[in-house]
Design a protein around this motif. Structure first.
Motif, PDB file in Angstrom:
ATOM      1  N   GLY A 455       0.900  -1.235   0.146  1.00 58.61           N
ATOM      2  CA  GLY A 455      -0.005   0.085   0.030  1.00 58.61           C
ATOM      3  C   GLY A 455       1.032   1.335  -0.045  1.00 58.61           C
ATOM      4  N   GLY A 513      -7.488  -1.844   2.643  1.00 56.69           N
ATOM      5  CA  GLY A 513      -7.249  -2.936   1.445  1.00 56.69           C
ATOM      6  C   GLY A 513      -6.548  -4.294   2.169  1.00 56.69           C
ATOM      7  N   GLY A 541     -10.198   2.240   0.543  1.00 54.62           N
ATOM      8  CA  GLY A 541      -9.835   1.858  -0.826  1.00 54.62           C
ATOM      9  C   GLY A 541      -8.374   1.585  -1.093  1.00 54.62           C
ATOM     10  N   TYR A 542      -7.891   1.353  -2.056  1.00 57.82           N
ATOM     11  CA  TYR A 542      -6.434   0.971  -2.262  1.00 57.82           C
ATOM     12  C   TYR A 542      -5.650   2.586  -2.584  1.00 57.82           C
ATOM     13  N   SER A 544      -2.566   3.558  -2.536  1.00 54.30           N
ATOM     14  CA  SER A 544      -1.209   3.658  -3.170  1.00 54.30           C
ATOM     15  C   SER A 544      -1.488   3.332  -4.428  1.00 54.30           C
ATOM     16  N   ILE A 545      -2.359   2.380  -4.913  1.00 53.11           N
ATOM     17  CA  ILE A 545      -2.627   1.752  -6.424  1.00 53.11           C
ATOM     18  C   ILE A 545      -3.528   2.998  -7.116  1.00 53.11           C
ATOM     19  N   GLY A 546      -4.479   3.717  -6.116  1.00 53.20           N
ATOM     20  CA  GLY A 546      -5.216   4.808  -6.687  1.00 53.20           C
ATOM     21  C   GLY A 546      -4.308   6.021  -7.204  1.00 53.20           C
ATOM     22  N   SER A 549      -2.477   4.779 -10.350  1.00 55.11           N
ATOM     23  CA  SER A 549      -3.344   4.854 -11.498  1.00 55.11           C
ATOM     24  C   SER A 549      -3.562   6.221 -11.966  1.00 55.11           C
ATOM     25  N   ARG A 556      -7.609   6.193 -11.756  1.00 58.02           N
ATOM     26  CA  ARG A 556      -8.205   5.761 -10.292  1.00 58.02           C
ATOM     27  C   ARG A 556      -9.166   4.790 -10.372  1.00 58.02           C
ATOM     28  N   THR A 559     -10.025   1.542  -7.660  1.00 56.73           N
ATOM     29  CA  THR A 559      -9.278   1.675  -6.513  1.00 56.73           C
ATOM     30  C   THR A 559     -10.012   2.051  -5.497  1.00 56.73           C
ATOM     31  N   TYR A 561     -13.200   2.101  -2.285  1.00 53.23           N
ATOM     32  CA  TYR A 561     -14.161   0.981  -2.159  1.00 53.23           C
ATOM     33  C   TYR A 561     -15.229   1.985  -1.965  1.00 53.23           C
TER      34      TYR A 561
END
Length: 666
Positions: A455, A513, A541-542, A544-546, A549, A556, A559, A561
C-alpha cells in the motif's frame, strides 16, 4: 554447508546400526526436532515449531506425529517463543493457523526476527491447502528467508486414482498441485518412499541453513507414505549442528575493492537486508566512522544505522529521501552491501546518473554481487566489512570534509520536511496517514517493532520513519504482499518471546485494503493471548494504487471502495464496511479514534495493553502541508502508448520523458 555431525546417506540397516521403527511422518518430526544452527558460538533450534491446518492429506501422518511430539508445547514459556529453541528439548510445538498463506507469513516473520538462524515448518493437506502456500513461499524465497513447507500429496501407490482434490494431468502421472511450489522453492522434493526421506531431509536442512541459498524449502509428502512404517537408522535422529558460515572475501576481490574506494570522491553505501541478516550493523557503523562514507538504505536495510547516526541519509530510490537520492545521482562509486538492487532502489535504472559511476557489491551470493556490472566482493556482509575496514585503515582513506558537510546539511533539511509531515493539526481534527505515523513516532522507543508490507504506507515509512534499532523497521518489500502484516507480527511476537507487558511492543500497520486480504490470524493472536498491536488506517480503498493509477492515466479506476454510480463506475458513497466491528468480532479489543487527540490516547493505551489490541482510525486526505513528500525518484510502470483519453495521453508524455534517462550499467 556441512553439518558437524553428518548423517549417513544409506537407508539400509546393518548389524552395526541400530534402528527405530516409525512412520515416515513420525521420523520426519523426530528428525526436525534435533536440528540446530550455530553461528558465532550461539546455538538454537533450526525448526522450533510447526504450523498446521489438517485435512485428509496430512491429518493421519504429520498430524498424528505432531500429537506425539508436541508433549504440551505451545507459545510462551519454554516454547518456541524465546527464539532459541533450547527450551523445547526434542519436542515439536504445534501452532494452529487459520489460513495456509498466513501460516507461511507468520513463519517468515519469525525467521526474519530470528536472524535467519531459526525457522518454522508449515504443514497442510493436499489440494487448496497446498496451493495456498504458493504466495507465502514466493515471499520467503524472494526475501531470502527460510521456511519449511510440508504439504500433503496424493497417494504414491495410487490405490484410487483420482482421489479427492487430485489434479489430473493427462500427459504426466507424477504431477500434483504441489508442483506449483517448484519455481518458488529453493529446494523441492517429493518423498515417494520412506527411505527417500533421509537424503531429502538432509538437503532441506542444508538449504534452510545456507545464507546464500536459503528461502522456501518444500518436501511434498504423499499421504500414504506419511503413514507407512520403516526401520530408520538411529543415526538419522542424532542431533546435528548446521554451521552458518561467514565466508571472507577473496584477496584479489578485496584489493580491487580497496582501490575502488580509495579512488572515489563521492562514494555512497546502499545498505540492504544482508546487513541485518549478517548482524553487521556495528561493523557498518565502525566502517563509516573510519571513512565517513554516507549510508542510504533499502526497505530491507533500513535500520542498519540508527536514524540519528551522522552517516545515515535515509531510504534510497523511488520511496527514498531527497538526501539519499541526490547523493545517488552524483555518486562516483556506489557500494552495495547485502542488497539485490531492485527497481525501486535503482529508480528503474534512472537514479545513478554520474556518467562515470562505478559499482562495488559486497554480497554473500555471486549472483547479486555481479549486478550492474559491479566489482564483486563475494563475502558475508560482516566479514567483508571487517576486511575492508582493516585494509583501508593503514592507507588513510576518508571522504573529503566538504562532502561530509554537504550530506549532513542535506540530512538536516530533510528532517525539517519530516517534521512538517508529522505535525498534527488541532486536537479535534481527523489525522492524515503521515500524521498517524508522527503520533506513533512520539510514542515508540527502540523496543518497538513496526511491521508493514504493501500500500502507501511503505513509501511513507521508508521516507519518514526514524528507525531507532536494528530490528524496529520490518517492512516486507521484496514481494510487497498485502496481508503479510498480521501473521508476520505473530511470528515476530513468537521470536521475541513477547508475552503480556514483559515483551516488546509489536505493531502491525495496515490499510483497509490490506486488512481485507488476510485478517484471519487475529484469531490465532487471541487464542495465544499474544499482545499484537494492530493499527488499521481506513481510507476506503487502495490509496497507493489509486495514486499510481492517476499517475499512469488510468484515472483511479477500480481503486476506491465505493458503491456503483449511475454510469456503472465506483464513485458513489463509501461502502458501509466497519472493520473495527469485524476485528472485534474476531476477539480483539478495539479502540476507535476519530480525532488526533483520540488517536494519541488510543495508541498509548494499545502500547501498554497486555493482550491483542486494535486501534482503528479513519484518515483524512493529506494536504500540501501535512502530506508526505512526493517521490524523489522515478519508477517504471509502462503507460499506454496509444490512448484516446487525455489523462493517458498526458501520462505517456511524462513516461517518455522519464524513460529517456534510463541507462544500463554494464
Amino acid at each position: 554447508m556441512s553439518p558437524t555431525s553428518p548423517a549417513s546417506p544409506t537407508s539400509t540397516a546393518t548389524p552395526h546400526c541400530p534402528t527405530r521403527r516409525l512412520t515416515t511422518a513420525q521420523a520426519l518430526v523426530t528428525f526436525l526436532a534435533r536440528q540446530y544452527t550455530e553461528r558465532d558460538g550461539r546455538r538454537q533450534r533450526l525448526i522450533s515449531a510447526t504450523w498446521g491446518i489438517f485435512g485428509h492429506g496430512n491429518v493421519a501422518g504429520i498430524g498424528q506425529a505432531l500429537v506425539e511430539a508436541a508433549a504440551g508445547g505451545g507459545p510462551g514459556g519454554t516454547t518456541p517463543g524465546n527464539g532459541t529453541g533450547n527450551g523445547t528439548g526434542h519436542r515439536m510445538p504445534y501452532l494452529q493457523g487459520r489460513n495456509e498463506q498466513a501460516m507461511v507469513h507468520a513463519a517468515v516473520g519469525y525467521a526474519r526476527q530470528s536472524g535467519r538462524l531459526s525457522a518454522h515448518a508449515v504443514t497442510t493437506s493436499i489440494g487448496p491447502g497446498a496451493t495456498n502456500l504458493v504466495t507465502g513461499a514466493a515471499l520467503a524465497t524472494i526475501n531470502r528467508l527460510p521456511v519449511l513447507l510440508l504439504p500433503g500429496d496424493t497417494f504414491a501407490t495410487r490405490p484410487a486414482d483420482p482421489v479427492l482434490q487430485q489434479l489430473e494431468v493427462p500427459y504426466a502421472g507424477d504431477v500434483s498441485v504441489n508442483d506449483c511450489l517448484r519455481p518458488v522453492s529453493r529446494y523441492f522434493d517429493r518423498i515417494t518412499r520412506p527411505e527417500a526421506l533421509i537424503p531429502a531431509a538432509l538437503q532441506a536442512m542444508r538449504v534452510l541453513a545456507d545464507p546464500a541459498e536459503t528461502g522456501a524449502v518444500t518436501l511434498a509428502l504423499p499421504q500414504d507414505v506419511q503413514a507407512e512404517a520403516y526401520d530408520w537408522p538411529e543415526e538419522f535422529f542424532a542431533e546435528r549442528d548446521w554451521h552458518i558460515r561467514r565466508p571472507a572475501p577473496d584477496t584479489y576481490e578485496l584489493e580491487a575493492a580497496v582501490r575502488a574506494i580509495r579512488s572515489a570522491r563521492r562514494p555512497l553505501i546502499v545498505a540492504g537486508g544482508g546487513v541485518r541478516h549478517s548482524a553487521a550493523e556495528e561493523t557498518l557503523a565502525a566502517f563509516t566512522a573510519a571513512t565517513r562514507i554516507p549510508v542510504a538504505s533499502t526497505q530491507a536495510g533500513k535500520g542498519a544505522l540508527r536514524h540519528d547516526h551522522p552517516a545515515d541519509v535515509g531510504g534510497i530510490g523511488h520511496t527514498g529521501t531527497a538526501t539519499a537520492d541526490e547523493l545517488a545521482r552524483t555518486a562516483d562509486l556506489v557500494i552495495g552491501i547485502g542488497t539485490r538492487f531492485s527497481d525501486f532502489t535503482t529508480a528503474s535504472g534512472t537514479l545513478f546518473a554520474d556518467p562515470a559511476v562505478r559499482f562495488l557489491h559486497l554480497n554473500i551470493t555471486g549472483f547479486d554481487a555481479h549486478k550492474l556490472g559491479a566489482l564483486p566482493l563475494v563475502a558475508d556482509a560482516r566479514a567483508g566489512l571487517e576486511a575492508l575496514t582493516t585494509a583501508l585503515a593503514g592507507r588513510g582513506y576518508r571522504v573529503d570534509p566538504a562532502y561530509e558537510t554537504e550530506y549532513t546539511s542535506a540530512k538536516e533539511a530533510w528532517e525539517e520536511r519530516v517534521e512538517a509531515s508529522f505535525a498534527t493539526p488541532a486536537p479535534a481534527a481527523r489525522p492524515t496517514q503521515t500524521q498517524v505515523l508522527g503520533l506513533l513516532d512520539t510514542l515508540v522507543t527502540e523496543d518497538d517493532i513496526l511491521i508493514n508490507a504493501a500500500g502507501s504506507l511503505p513509501g511513507d515509512l521508508h521516507k519518514l520513519w526514524r528507525a531507532r534499532s536494528r530490528d524496529q523497521y520490518h517492512v516486507e518489500y521484496g514481494y510487497s504482499c498485502m496481508g503479510y502484516e498480521i501473521p508476520a507480527a505473530i511470528g515476530v511476537l513468537l521470536a521475541t518471546g513477547s508475552q503480556g507487558r514483559a515483551g516488546r511492543p509489536v505493531w502491525a500497520l495496515v490499510g483497509d485494503g490490506t486488512y481485507l486480504m488476510n485478517p484471519t490470524e487475529i484469531v490465532t493472536a487471541v487464542q495465544e493471548n499474544l499482545p499484537l498491536k494492530l493499527l488499521i488506517l481506513q481510507n476506503h480503498g487502495y490509496a497507493s494504487i489509486g495514486g499510481l493509477s492517476e499517475a499512469v492515466g488510468a484515472e483511479r479506476f477500480g481503486t476506491a471502495y465505493r458503491h456503483r454510480d449511475a454510469d456503472g463506475g465506483f464513485t458513489g458513497p463509501p461502502l458501509p464496511v466497519d472493520l473495527a466491528a469485524n476485528a472485534a468480532s474476531l476477539g480483539l479489543r478495539v479502540l476507535r479514534a476519530t480525532t488526533v487527540d483520540d488517536l494519541r490516547k488510543a495508541l498509548s493505551e494499545a502500547r501498554d495493553a497486555e493482550g491483542p489490541t486494535c486501534v482503528y482510525v479513519e484518515t483524512e486526505t493529506p494536504d500540501t502541508v501535512s502530506g508526505p513528500p512526493p517521490a524523489q525518484a522515478w519508477w517504471d510502470v509502462p503507460v499506454a502508448e496509444t490512448a484516446s483519453r487525455p489523462a493517458a495521453v498526458k501520462a505517456r508524455e511524462e513516461y517518455d520523458r522519464q524513460v529517456a534517462a534510463r541507462r544500463r550499467h554494464l
